[in-house]
Write an enzyme that holds these catalytic residues in place. Structure first.
Site, PDB file in Angstrom:
ATOM      1  CE  LYS A 121     -40.135 -19.729  37.892  1.00  0.00           C
ATOM      2  NZ  LYS A 121     -38.780 -19.062  38.727  1.00  0.00           N
ATOM      3  CE  LYS A 201     -35.563 -16.381  29.947  1.00  0.00           C
ATOM      4  NZ  LYS A 201     -34.876 -16.260  30.673  1.00  0.00           N
ATOM      5  CE  LYS A 204     -29.351 -25.134  31.897  1.00  0.00           C
ATOM      6  NZ  LYS A 204     -28.547 -24.208  32.682  1.00  0.00           N
TER       7      LYS A 204
HETATM    8  N1  AQP Z   1     -31.962 -16.142  26.389  1.00  0.00           N
HETATM    9  C1  AQP Z   1     -31.155 -15.755  27.178  1.00  0.00           C
HETATM   10  N2  AQP Z   1     -30.399 -14.829  26.631  1.00  0.00           N
HETATM   11  C2  AQP Z   1     -30.222 -13.325  27.357  1.00  0.00           C
HETATM   12  N3  AQP Z   1     -29.766 -13.616  28.377  1.00  0.00           N
HETATM   13  C3  AQP Z   1     -29.884 -14.687  29.435  1.00  0.00           C
HETATM   14  N4  AQP Z   1     -30.228 -15.590  30.341  1.00  0.00           N
HETATM   15  C4  AQP Z   1     -30.683 -16.762  30.702  1.00  0.00           C
HETATM   16  N5  AQP Z   1     -31.253 -17.030  29.358  1.00  0.00           N
HETATM   17  C5  AQP Z   1     -30.738 -15.897  28.296  1.00  0.00           C
HETATM   18  C6  AQP Z   1     -29.090 -14.643  31.236  1.00  0.00           C
HETATM   19  O1  AQP Z   1     -28.366 -15.892  32.127  1.00  0.00           O
HETATM   20  C7  AQP Z   1     -28.332 -15.800  33.395  1.00  0.00           C
HETATM   21  C8  AQP Z   1     -28.264 -16.724  33.760  1.00  0.00           C
HETATM   22  O2  AQP Z   1     -29.747 -16.525  33.903  1.00  0.00           O
HETATM   23  P1  AQP Z   1     -30.359 -17.907  34.889  1.00  0.00           P
HETATM   24  O3  AQP Z   1     -30.589 -17.833  36.461  1.00  0.00           O
HETATM   25  O4  AQP Z   1     -32.156 -17.627  34.157  1.00  0.00           O
HETATM   26  O5  AQP Z   1     -30.158 -19.465  34.886  1.00  0.00           O
HETATM   27  P2  AQP Z   1     -30.866 -20.607  33.775  1.00  0.00           P
HETATM   28  O6  AQP Z   1     -31.739 -21.234  34.939  1.00  0.00           O
HETATM   29  O7  AQP Z   1     -29.442 -21.163  33.302  1.00  0.00           O
HETATM   30  O8  AQP Z   1     -31.805 -19.791  32.457  1.00  0.00           O
HETATM   31  P3  AQP Z   1     -32.917 -20.602  31.837  1.00  0.00           P
HETATM   32  O9  AQP Z   1     -32.834 -21.681  31.248  1.00  0.00           O
HETATM   33  O10 AQP Z   1     -32.912 -18.489  31.254  1.00  0.00           O
HETATM   34  O11 AQP Z   1     -33.339 -20.166  33.157  1.00  0.00           O
HETATM   35  P4  AQP Z   1     -35.278 -20.353  32.975  1.00  0.00           P
HETATM   36  O12 AQP Z   1     -35.692 -22.542  32.532  1.00  0.00           O
HETATM   37  O13 AQP Z   1     -35.678 -21.112  34.771  1.00  0.00           O
HETATM   38  O14 AQP Z   1     -36.200 -19.325  32.736  1.00  0.00           O
HETATM   39  C9  AQP Z   1     -29.033 -14.327  33.864  1.00  0.00           C
HETATM   40  O15 AQP Z   1     -28.429 -12.637  33.435  1.00  0.00           O
HETATM   41  C10 AQP Z   1     -29.986 -14.347  32.770  1.00  0.00           C
HETATM   42  O16 AQP Z   1     -30.707 -12.884  32.238  1.00  0.00           O
END
Ligand code: AQP
Length: 334
Positions: A121, A201, A204
């Site tokens: 971050k 990974k 979003k």
């Molecule tokens: N790609 C992924 N594979 C496996 N698990 C995932 N999780 C997220 N992405 C993957 C798991 O989902 C839960 C919620 O994740 P979060 O709180 O990070 O929510 P998000 O913002 O919707 O997820 P993003 O898109 O991955 O966020 P950013 O863009 O911030 O990086 C968690 O348990 C996470 O491990």
């Protein structure tokens, strides 16, 4: 009273938090949310939309509120059942913040400074390296500890945070007595789902997601844009399923992935065929959730009602945990 009252529960307790980042994507579902739904049976399950956490990287109030509602709606549409599990919004239970302070008092700064997500971050938002960002893992530990949860369903990207949460509660227990269980991560069989770029990974913030609740055309387009085996140049080249994200995802959307992989290996099928099939299977898998999402979207106030009720049910547990901490830490009268 039909919703689980965690206060009277004897089943092992589960807690997990999710960012208010709008509607869930396929990575969220495969990596974590299907375990949320599975664990609402047989466990005392508590799930939280972590809007306090969101303040570490956005200061757009309207966006946080809208995305909180969307994420909650997505979880409910995917099968989270408020009759079985508790769903609430973090800021409706401010006890999480007080416990953060109490845990912070036993957390060496070096532990939080070394967190991979803090380093990342710092790189991604150098103009906004706020103090909340540094203390994020302590709040995460408090989210779990306030309910004395034992199991935490998460994706693998959260493994380091969970390890730190364990260290923090261990440090607190060592100083003040064994109050908190050390939480254990629970992973699915696809704990890291790669995005459409086939490399990172699905996330979003990287813009490489396959949506669950988007328009059918959008979902098809996202799947058709997926990077496959980069060494398969011509249609006649044999494919390598182990190196192809689309082939790997087929494991999760059907029982015949071996046959699909054989088609790729022998070049009987091309990447386009395999992607088209994946898109159709995803749409079939999520058809019910998409329909439920449409229905719930037409019920104004429904999500708010669920979130508020969830937070209210948790009040006695959160307050009791703080009372115990006060007692042991010398806060307030005996
Ligand atoms: N790609 C992924 N594979 C496996 N698990 C995932 N999780 C997220 N992405 C993957 C798991 O989902 C839960 C919620 O994740 P979060 O709180 O990070 O929510 P998000 O913002 O919707 O997820 P993003 O898109 O991955 O966020 P950013 O863009 O911030 O990086 C968690 O348990 C996470 O491990």
């Amino acid at each position: 009273m039909s919703q689980n009252t965690a206060a009277t529960a004897t089943r092992p307790r589960v807690f997990s938090g999710v960012q208010p980042s709008g509607l869930p994507h396929v990575g969220n579902w495969l990596g974590a949310f299907r375990n949320y739904v599975a664990m609402q049976d047989g466990y005392d399950a508590i799930y939280c939309i972590v809007d306090y956490h969101a303040l570490t990287s956005t200061h757009d109030a309207e966006r946080i509120r809208r995305n909180t509602t969307e994420m909650a709606l997505g979880l409910l549409a995917l099968g989270l059942d408020p009759e079985k599990a508790i769903l609430f919004r973090q800021s409706d239970r401010p006890e999480h913040l007080e416990l953060t302070w109490l845990l912070a008092s036993v957390t060496p700064v070096t532990w939080v400074e070394r967190t991979p997500s803090f380093k990342e971050k710092k790189r991604n938002q150098p103009e906004d390296v706020n103090f909340a960002l540094l203390s994020y893992p302590v709040l995460q530990a408090a989210d779990i500890a306030i309910y004395k949860a034992r199991y935490v369903p998460v994706g693998k990207d959260q493994a380091a945070h969970l390890e730190l949460a364990r260290e923090i509660v261990r440090a607190w227990n060592a100083r003040y007595g064994a109050v908190f269980p050390e939480p254990e991560a629970v992973f699915t069989d696809s704990p890291i789902v790669k995005g459409t770029d086939g490399a990172n990974k699905m996330s979003k913030s990287l813009g490489n997601v396959v949506e669950i609740f988007g328009e059918e055309e959008t979902i098809r387009r996202q799947v058709m844009s997926m990077v496959t085996d980069t060494e398969r140049i011509r249609r006649t080249d044999p494919g390598r399923p182990q190196a192809c994200n689309v082939c790997q995802l087929h494991r999760q959307f059907g029982t015949d992935h071996e046959a699909i992989w054989e088609g790729e290996r022998s070049a009987a099928t091309g990447c386009v065929d395999t992607k088209r099939l994946l898109a159709e299977r995803m749409l079939t898998t999520f058809a019910e959730a998409r329909e439920r999402h449409r229905e719930l979207s037409e019920r104004p106030g429904y999500v708010e009602e669920i979130l508020r009720a969830g937070a209210e049910r948790l009040a006695p547990i959160a307050r009791e945990t703080l009372r115990e901490c006060h007692e042991r830490m010398g806060l307030g009268p005996r």
